[in-house]
Each structure stands twice: as structure tokens, then as C-alpha cells.
Design a protein around this motif. Structure first.
Motif, PDB file in Angstrom:
ATOM      1  N   GLN A 462     -29.937  27.835 -27.958  1.00 27.16           N
ATOM      2  CA  GLN A 462     -30.122  29.293 -27.971  1.00 27.16           C
ATOM      3  C   GLN A 462     -29.716  29.844 -29.329  1.00 27.16           C
ATOM      4  O   GLN A 462     -28.985  29.202 -30.095  1.00 27.16           O
ATOM      5  N   ALA A 463     -30.169  31.050 -29.606  1.00 29.52           N
ATOM      6  CA  ALA A 463     -29.895  31.676 -30.894  1.00 29.52           C
ATOM      7  C   ALA A 463     -28.434  32.073 -31.008  1.00 29.52           C
ATOM      8  O   ALA A 463     -27.755  32.333 -30.001  1.00 29.52           O
ATOM      9  N   THR A 464     -27.913  32.094 -32.256  1.00 28.70           N
ATOM     10  CA  THR A 464     -26.538  32.528 -32.512  1.00 28.70           C
ATOM     11  C   THR A 464     -26.389  34.016 -32.193  1.00 28.70           C
ATOM     12  O   THR A 464     -27.252  34.837 -32.544  1.00 28.70           O
ATOM     13  N   ILE A 465     -25.290  34.393 -31.539  1.00 31.46           N
ATOM     14  CA  ILE A 465     -25.049  35.791 -31.127  1.00 31.46           C
ATOM     15  C   ILE A 465     -23.792  36.290 -31.827  1.00 31.46           C
ATOM     16  O   ILE A 465     -22.767  35.594 -31.858  1.00 31.46           O
ATOM     17  N   THR A 466     -23.877  37.491 -32.395  1.00 29.06           N
ATOM     18  CA  THR A 466     -22.702  38.124 -33.011  1.00 29.06           C
ATOM     19  C   THR A 466     -22.055  39.067 -31.999  1.00 29.06           C
ATOM     20  O   THR A 466     -22.738  39.899 -31.382  1.00 29.06           O
ATOM     21  N   VAL A 467     -20.730  38.941 -31.827  1.00 25.57           N
ATOM     22  CA  VAL A 467     -19.984  39.745 -30.847  1.00 25.57           C
ATOM     23  C   VAL A 467     -18.938  40.566 -31.577  1.00 25.57           C
ATOM     24  O   VAL A 467     -18.196  40.044 -32.420  1.00 25.57           O
ATOM     25  N   ASN A 473     -19.687  39.700 -25.062  1.00 26.29           N
ATOM     26  CA  ASN A 473     -20.485  40.821 -24.577  1.00 26.29           C
ATOM     27  C   ASN A 473     -21.518  40.312 -23.570  1.00 26.29           C
ATOM     28  O   ASN A 473     -21.586  39.112 -23.255  1.00 26.29           O
ATOM     29  N   THR A 474     -22.380  41.228 -23.085  1.00 25.70           N
ATOM     30  CA  THR A 474     -23.355  40.862 -22.054  1.00 25.70           C
ATOM     31  C   THR A 474     -24.309  39.791 -22.543  1.00 25.70           C
ATOM     32  O   THR A 474     -24.625  38.827 -21.831  1.00 25.70           O
ATOM     33  N   GLN A 475     -24.768  39.940 -23.797  1.00 24.84           N
ATOM     34  CA  GLN A 475     -25.723  38.972 -24.337  1.00 24.84           C
ATOM     35  C   GLN A 475     -25.087  37.582 -24.436  1.00 24.84           C
ATOM     36  O   GLN A 475     -25.711  36.577 -24.081  1.00 24.84           O
ATOM     37  N   ALA A 479     -26.044  33.986 -22.366  1.00 20.49           N
ATOM     38  CA  ALA A 479     -26.274  32.705 -23.026  1.00 20.49           C
ATOM     39  C   ALA A 479     -25.365  31.622 -22.474  1.00 20.49           C
ATOM     40  O   ALA A 479     -25.792  30.482 -22.256  1.00 20.49           O
ATOM     41  N   VAL A 480     -24.098  31.955 -22.237  1.00 22.50           N
ATOM     42  CA  VAL A 480     -23.156  30.973 -21.691  1.00 22.50           C
ATOM     43  C   VAL A 480     -23.567  30.535 -20.294  1.00 22.50           C
ATOM     44  O   VAL A 480     -23.460  29.353 -19.928  1.00 22.50           O
ATOM     45  N   GLY A 486     -21.222  19.693 -20.076  1.00 22.89           N
ATOM     46  CA  GLY A 486     -21.247  18.775 -21.198  1.00 22.89           C
ATOM     47  C   GLY A 486     -21.669  19.421 -22.502  1.00 22.89           C
ATOM     48  O   GLY A 486     -21.459  18.850 -23.580  1.00 22.89           O
ATOM     49  N   ASP A 487     -22.296  20.636 -22.432  1.00 23.61           N
ATOM     50  CA  ASP A 487     -22.659  21.349 -23.664  1.00 23.61           C
ATOM     51  C   ASP A 487     -21.405  21.762 -24.413  1.00 23.61           C
ATOM     52  O   ASP A 487     -20.366  22.079 -23.813  1.00 23.61           O
ATOM     53  N   VAL A 488     -21.511  21.751 -25.757  1.00 18.85           N
ATOM     54  CA  VAL A 488     -20.406  22.200 -26.604  1.00 18.85           C
ATOM     55  C   VAL A 488     -20.794  23.531 -27.242  1.00 18.85           C
ATOM     56  O   VAL A 488     -21.756  23.601 -28.017  1.00 18.85           O
TER      57      VAL A 488
END
Length: 517
Positions: A462-467, A473-475, A479-480, A486-488
Motif C-alpha cells: 500500500q502507499a505511504t501515509i503521512t499522519v 488517523n482513519t486512512q 491500511a493497517v 507476518g507483514d512488517v
């Protein structure tokens, strides 16, 4: 006494014993019973009065202990232990006295001629020819008091301890004829006696408790006051009082030697110091004035002689004084580190040995005086080094100057954390969704609080998100939620500022990685 699983013969013996006791009670005149009652009243009144007097003594001793802990602290602590033990036994005896009165109607409690029976107390303390459970509790209470008070007093007050052991002795009482078997103390003291007589005996025990408290307090106070009043070689010590804490080579040592129990009216007849007589005296002290000698610790030995009861009393002089080298350098130390950190309030101590704080002056860019002797705060600005210049006025009036150079460093790169953990952290998605992102400086000597301004989060695929702020935040939460076990997930580019510090750029924190469980 005639009940239980006894043989007919034993029942008959017990019955005869009761008849015998009854006959003794009938033979006791009503006047004697009344006399016991009046004596009990007097003892009860005395016990109340003595309790109040003892309370005043306890309060007086406590006050002395608060004023002079070294003299009266131990005595006060012992007195309070004695007080607690005494009151505990006093209250237990009062409980036994109430047993005596339980079967006596209220209107007859002051008619002592009616208090001629013994059965109630007999059955309470002594049953079937042996001490009852309540009787044993009474004996245990007396033993606890007796042994406890003697233990508190130790070897310091042997006469009082002996008196306690004698007055509260509960050993078996030997027969007067030397042939019959010894009697249990309770049997000998209470069984078969009219209730008014037993009441009086119990009140007398309470009187012994209050009197013991009075004797202990008087002995403690008398012993300490006598020690204070004594004037002898064993109660005095010589003390050297210098005019300043230390001296430089070439100076004269100035001060005076006095007795530990200072008395301005006590003039010495002779003082000899280091083999030389001292001839100047002021206010009971010998005035000292001699060359300081070598650097280091030096002895003052001699004798101090004064007259007592027409006889000379000699007290040895054995003390020391220090001579320090004349300073030509200042002592400057960073309280928490070997360097100073840019933009932070670095605590420092700047002083010159043997020189008062108001005679020392320190200057440097960003340096200011703080509260406390020798305390300063350094807030470095630009550059890589800072020089601190110190000037001082020595005790002899001569000037002194010195300087030190300190390195200026930026604060280290902080580390991003979740749950106060850094590096690689394993956690469930539900925990990550609620977690707070922080930054910390591991093993840094300053306790700093940080405000998180923003961070970036990268979930695989997924794309990098700035918080903005320190929570997802919601976005970012969406994504999480799409991440798999197993994802890092990587949190990086964490920007922060220090609480209470303005204008200082904090490096971006090292990233933290979260493996989804």
C-alpha cells in the motif's frame, strides 16, 4: 467444682471444700468487707490521678526528646514502649474486675458487705483444680508485661527491673509449713476470697503498674539530668573552633579551643598547646594564634586545666586542623556530563576551594547564575566550543582567574517507539490501531519530553501515509486493517519537538518496525 466426670469420693471432697470456703466467708466480719471496699475506692482514685501525672511526665520527656534527641531520644522511645505495655496489662486487669461485678446487682455494687462471695471469679480464673483458659490469659498478660518492661529497660536500670520482677511475680507460692505442695499463684491469690477482696487486689496490681511507670520515668529523667549537671573530665571534651574552615601556607591558624560543655564562667588555669603555653583567654576559651604549618592535616595536642572543688582537673587536647594549598585554579564541573548540549539547560557547579560563593564570578555566553551555592545554568548556542572564565577574590584579598573549555554537542538522534519499544516490535493489528507513537533518547542523561508533530507509515503493498500527531488517523487504520499476519509495517520520518525548548531542531527519529502477529 462438684460437677464433671469425678468419683463420688472426689465429689464429696470438693463439696466439703466449698462448705469450708463458705464458713470462712461467714466468719469474715462485715466491717472487714467494708474496709476492703473503701481501700479499693482509694486505690481507684489514686490510679486515675497517677495516670494524669504520668501523662505529664511522658509529655515532658517527649518534648525533651524533640529538643535534644541525642540526650533524650532513647529514653523517650523506651518510655513509650513501657507506656504501651503498662496500659495493655492495666486494661486486662480492668476486664477481670468487670467479671467480679457482673453478677452483682447495680444497687448493691457500693454495698461492700454484700460482696462476700467468690464463686464468679473462682470459676473465671480456676476450674476443676486447675487454671482456666481465662486464668491462663491473665497469667500470660502479666508475664508479657513483666518480661517486656524488663527487656525494654535492659541493664541500664537494674533497681527498677528488680522491682518489676518482684511485684509481678506469678510463680507458684510455696507452703508455709514447707511440707504441703506449692500453690498455683492464681489459686493462692484469688480462689475462695470474697469478691471485694479480689477487687482490691486487682486495683492494687493496677496501682503497682502506675507506680512502676512513675519510677521508670523519674529514673530516666533523673539519670539524664544528673549526667547534664556533672562537671568532670568524663563529661567534657575539648573542641577547636577555627575562624575559617582551612588555612593557606604562610597564614596563622586562628581560632579557640573550648570545652564541649561550654561555660563562659569557667576560666582555665592553664592551657598548653603543642608544648607551648597559651596565655590569652576570652569567654572561657583559650585564644589560638600560631603558624599554620605544612599543607595537610596537622595535630593540636596539649592539655586544658581548670579548677573544680579546689582541685585541678586536666582534660587532654587532641584535635586536628587542615591546611590546604593556595588555589590558582577554579573547580568547574558539569553536573551530569562531560560536555554541554546545545539548546538545553545544562546544570553546572562552579566554585573555588576556600572562597565564598559571593567572591566567585563566572562568565560565558549562555551562562547564568542559578539558585544554590556555586550553581549555574549553561544554554549553549552556536559553535563547537564554549569557554567559561572564572575570577575570584581569595581570603587574603589577592585575585585569581581561570578558564575551562567545554565541547558543545547536539542532542543525539532519538528513536521512534511504540509501547515504549523500539527497533522490531511484534504486536496484533488491534493493538497497533490504538497505539501511541513516541520518540525517546535511550541512556540520555536529560529527562526530556517530546511532542510528536507527524510521522509516516508504510504497510506492505500500500502507499505511504503521512499522519499528523502521535496516533494513527482513519486512512492509516484502514491500511493497517488490510495487513496480513507476518507483514512488517514501517513507521519512519518521525518529526518531533522538545517540550519547553523553543528554536531547537530535533533530528528525525530512527524508524520502528511492527511485525503483525
Amino acid at each position: 467444682m462438684a460437677g464433671g466426670k469425678l468419683s463420688p469420693r472426689q465429689k464429696m471432697i470438693n463439696l466439703m471444700y466449698l462448705v469450708f470456703i463458705a464458713m470462712l466467708a461467714l466468719q469474715m466480719s462485715k466491717e472487714v468487707l467494708t474496709a476492703f471496699g473503701y481501700l479499693n475506692e482509694r486505690l481507684t482514685t489514686f490510679n486515675v490521678s497517677q495516670k494524669d501525672k504520668n501523662a505529664d511526665k511522658y509529655a515532658g520527656l517527649a518534648l525533651k526528646a524533640s529538643e535534644q534527641a541525642e540526650k533524650f531520644g532513647d529514653e523517650n522511645e523506651k518510655a513509650q514502649q513501657v507506656r504501651a505495655l503498662s496500659q495493655e496489662l492495666f486494661d486486662h486487669i480492668e476486664k477481670v474486675k468487670q467479671v467480679v461485678l457482673v453478677d452483682i446487682p447495680e444497687e448493691k455494687k457500693e454495698n461492700y458487705e454484700e460482696m462476700d462471695k467468690s464463686e464468679t471469679l473462682d470459676l473465671y480464673l480456676y476450674q476443676k483444680g486447675q487454671v482456666s483458659e481465662d486464668g491462663q490469659a491473665f497469667l500470660d498478660a502479666i508475664e508479657k508485661y513483666r518480661n517486656g518492661v524488663v527487656a525494654v529497660l535492659g541493664d541500664e536500670y537494674p533497681e527498677v527491673s528488680t522491682s518489676i520482677l518482684e511485684h509481678f511475680d506469678t510463680d507458684d507460692v510455696p507452703s508455709k509449713d514447707g511440707v504441703s505442695q506449692a500453690k498455683n499463684w492464681i489459686d493462692h491469690t484469688f480462689v475462695g476470697f470474697p469478691s471485694v477482696a479480689s477487687m482490691t487486689k486487682l486495683s492494687l496490681m493496677q496501682t503497682d503498674i502506675r507506680s512502676a511507670e512513675r519510677n521508670i520515668l523519674n529514673t530516666m529523667l533523673r539519670g539524664q539530668l544528673a549526667a547534664d549537671a556533672g562537671i568532670s573530665a568524663s563529661t567534657y571534651q575539648t573542641i577547636f573552633i577555627p575562624t575559617k574552615p582551612s588555612f593557606f601556607p604562610g597564614e596563622n591558624v586562628t581560632g579557640e579551643i573550648v570545652l564541649g560543655r561550654y561555660d563562659a564562667t569557667l576560666m582555665p588555669s592553664e592551657v598548653v598547646v603543642n608544648g607551648r603555653p597559651v596565655t590569652k583567654f576570652e569567654g572561657g576559651g583559650a585564644v589560638m594564634n600560631f603558624p599554620a604549618g605544612n599543607v595537610g592535616e596537622n595535630d593540636i595536642k596539649g592539655k586544658f586545666v581548670f579548677m573544680q572543688d579546689g582541685k585541678p582537673v586536666e582534660i587532654p587536647i587532641d584535635t586536628k586542623y587542615a591546611v590546604v594549598a593556595k588555589p590558582n585554579d577554579a573547580v568547574i564541573a558539569a553536573d551530569k556530563m562531560n560536555v554541554v548540549y546545545r539548546g538545553l539547560q545544562n546544570p553546572m557547579t562552579i566554585s573555588v576551594p576556600g572562597v565564598a560563593d559571593n567572591k566567585v564570578n563566572a562568565k560565558a555566553a549562555g551562562l547564568r547564575k542559578a539558585s544554590g551555592i556555586g550553581k549555574y545554568i549553561m544554554v549553549p548556542g552556536t559553535g563547537k566550543e564554549i569557554r567559561i572564565n572564572v575570577t575570584a577574590s581569595l581570603p587574603d584579598g589577592s585575585p585569581m582567574s581561570s578558564s575551562k573549555v567545554y565541547r558543545i554537542k547536539d542532542i543525539p538522534k532519538p528513536m521512534a517507539t511504540v509501547r515504549r519499544e523500539s527497533g522490531m516490535v511484534s504486536m496484533a493489528k488491534s493493538s497497533l490501531l490504538k497505539t501511541t507513537v513516541r520518540v525517546e533518547l535511550p541512556d540520555f542523561l536529560f529527562d526530556l519530553d517530546f511532542n510528536i508533530q507527524s510521522f509516516k507509515i508504510k504497510v506492505p503493498g500500500q502507499a505511504t501515509i503521512t499522519v499528523n500527531g502521535n496516533k494513527l488517523n482513519t486512512q492509516a487504520q484502514t491500511a493497517v486493517n488490510r495487513a496480513r499476519v507476518g507483514d512488517v509495517i514501517n513507521i519512519f520520518d518521525v518529526k518531533s519537538s522538545i517540550v519547553g525548548v523553543s528554536g531547537l531542531r530535533v533530528p528525525d527519529a530512527s524508524p520502528v518496525n511492527i511485525e503483525i502477529q
